[in-house]
Design a protein around this motif. Structure first.
Motif, PDB file in Angstrom:
ATOM      1  N   UNK A   1     -66.110 -29.273  43.077  1.00  0.00           N
ATOM      2  CA  UNK A   1     -67.021 -28.135  43.241  1.00  0.00           C
ATOM      3  C   UNK A   1     -67.399 -27.513  41.897  1.00  0.00           C
ATOM      4  N   UNK A   2     -66.434 -27.411  40.992  1.00  0.00           N
ATOM      5  CA  UNK A   2     -66.739 -26.902  39.644  1.00  0.00           C
ATOM      6  C   UNK A   2     -67.708 -27.843  38.945  1.00  0.00           C
ATOM      7  N   UNK A   3     -67.473 -29.136  39.091  1.00  0.00           N
ATOM      8  CA  UNK A   3     -68.352 -30.129  38.495  1.00  0.00           C
ATOM      9  C   UNK A   3     -69.772 -30.016  39.052  1.00  0.00           C
ATOM     10  N   UNK A   4     -69.904 -29.876  40.358  1.00  0.00           N
ATOM     11  CA  UNK A   4     -71.227 -29.717  40.978  1.00  0.00           C
ATOM     12  C   UNK A   4     -71.894 -28.442  40.463  1.00  0.00           C
ATOM     13  N   UNK A   5     -71.130 -27.362  40.333  1.00  0.00           N
ATOM     14  CA  UNK A   5     -71.678 -26.118  39.803  1.00  0.00           C
ATOM     15  C   UNK A   5     -72.189 -26.273  38.381  1.00  0.00           C
ATOM     16  N   UNK A   6     -71.446 -27.006  37.559  1.00  0.00           N
ATOM     17  CA  UNK A   6     -71.881 -27.247  36.178  1.00  0.00           C
ATOM     18  C   UNK A   6     -73.151 -28.083  36.157  1.00  0.00           C
ATOM     19  N   UNK A   7     -73.190 -29.130  36.973  1.00  0.00           N
ATOM     20  CA  UNK A   7     -74.391 -29.979  37.030  1.00  0.00           C
ATOM     21  C   UNK A   7     -75.610 -29.182  37.476  1.00  0.00           C
ATOM     22  N   UNK A   8     -75.446 -28.342  38.493  1.00  0.00           N
ATOM     23  CA  UNK A   8     -76.571 -27.512  38.955  1.00  0.00           C
ATOM     24  C   UNK A   8     -76.991 -26.513  37.880  1.00  0.00           C
ATOM     25  N   UNK A   9     -76.021 -25.906  37.202  1.00  0.00           N
ATOM     26  CA  UNK A   9     -76.334 -24.945  36.148  1.00  0.00           C
ATOM     27  C   UNK A   9     -77.095 -25.569  34.998  1.00  0.00           C
ATOM     28  N   UNK A  10     -76.667 -26.765  34.590  1.00  0.00           N
ATOM     29  CA  UNK A  10     -77.381 -27.455  33.514  1.00  0.00           C
ATOM     30  C   UNK A  10     -78.796 -27.809  33.966  1.00  0.00           C
ATOM     31  N   UNK A  11     -78.946 -28.246  35.197  1.00  0.00           N
ATOM     32  CA  UNK A  11     -80.274 -28.565  35.711  1.00  0.00           C
ATOM     33  C   UNK A  11     -81.191 -27.352  35.727  1.00  0.00           C
ATOM     34  N   UNK A  12     -80.638 -26.195  36.073  1.00  0.00           N
ATOM     35  CA  UNK A  12     -81.432 -24.961  36.070  1.00  0.00           C
ATOM     36  C   UNK A  12     -81.847 -24.611  34.646  1.00  0.00           C
ATOM     37  N   UNK A  13     -80.917 -24.750  33.702  1.00  0.00           N
ATOM     38  CA  UNK A  13     -81.274 -24.464  32.301  1.00  0.00           C
ATOM     39  C   UNK A  13     -82.333 -25.429  31.779  1.00  0.00           C
ATOM     40  N   UNK A  14     -82.204 -26.697  32.141  1.00  0.00           N
ATOM     41  CA  UNK A  14     -83.196 -27.688  31.721  1.00  0.00           C
ATOM     42  C   UNK A  14     -84.562 -27.365  32.331  1.00  0.00           C
ATOM     43  N   UNK A  15     -84.580 -26.907  33.575  1.00  0.00           N
ATOM     44  CA  UNK A  15     -85.860 -26.581  34.210  1.00  0.00           C
ATOM     45  C   UNK A  15     -86.522 -25.378  33.537  1.00  0.00           C
ATOM     46  N   UNK A  16     -85.724 -24.405  33.122  1.00  0.00           N
ATOM     47  CA  UNK A  16     -86.289 -23.253  32.399  1.00  0.00           C
ATOM     48  C   UNK A  16     -86.851 -23.708  31.062  1.00  0.00           C
TER      49      UNK A  16
END
Length: 195
Positions: A43-58
């Motif tokens: 779950x922590x790993x999924x959260x990190x992956x989603x967070x990085x994806x959000x930063x990349x999208x910004x």
């Protein structure tokens, strides 16, 4: 473009970036030797992956609006035909920089990886430009290629300097997805309601 339409573009691009990062990140981890010990690690790993994806999208959205400003200024400074030629030249230079100049002139040791990334980016850019031209008109070809190639390469320079193929794939894939999504959806967002 009003605030409601911009917010729609913003949030949907966040979703595209998060999904792209999650998919590519999980694929990369599945093929590597990463060991996740339990549900909490996953779950922590999924959260990190989603967070990085959000930063990349910004980051992708910043590049998109920068491109729109450059395109607006280019159309104001140059004639329409001259601006198309300038975009073609800049696109070719950016692709040459990624695929050849970094390896042969700059002494980077990642020539094969950069060439593969350049070819993938070129194929995707041509496909996106084809779709954009079909959805709008033929004059969208060159600006779409310019955005998908030149702007995406400028946006990936930071991760290319790291020199790790997995990191490049993890950042470049959602970035390319976000850029493609934004350029393909733009005409729909800018369309008046009654059109």
């Amino acid at each position: 473009m009003n605030l409601k339409r911009w917010l729609y573009l913003f949030w949907t691009t966040l979703v595209v970036g998060a999904a792209g990062s999650l998919i590519v990140g999980l694929l990369l981890q599945w093929t590597s030797t990463v060991e996740l010990k339990g549900t909490a690690d996953f779950l922590v790993n999924v959260g990190i992956l989603l967070g990085v994806g959000i930063m990349v999208s910004v980051y992708s959205q910043m590049g998109f609006f920068a491109y729109m400003m450059v395109n607006y200024m280019g159309n104001g400074v140059f004639s329409r035909r001259t601006w198309l030629y300038v975009q073609i030249v800049l696109t070719a230079l950016a692709l040459l920089e990624l695929m050849f100049f970094r390896a042969f002139v700059g002494g980077e040791s990642r020539g094969a990886s950069d060439m593969v990334l350049g070819l993938i980016l070129l194929v995707i850019a041509v496909g996106v430009a084809f779709l954009k031209a079909r959805m709008t008109n033929a004059t969208a070809w060159v600006p779409t290629l310019f955005f998908m190639i030149a702007v995406t390469i400028v946006e990936t320079v930071g991760v290319l300097k790291i020199g790790v193929d997995q990191a490049t794939a993890w950042i470049a894939a959602p970035l390319i997805a976000c850029n493609a999504y934004q350029i393909l959806i733009l005409h729909r967002i800018l369309q008046p309601k009654n059109a």
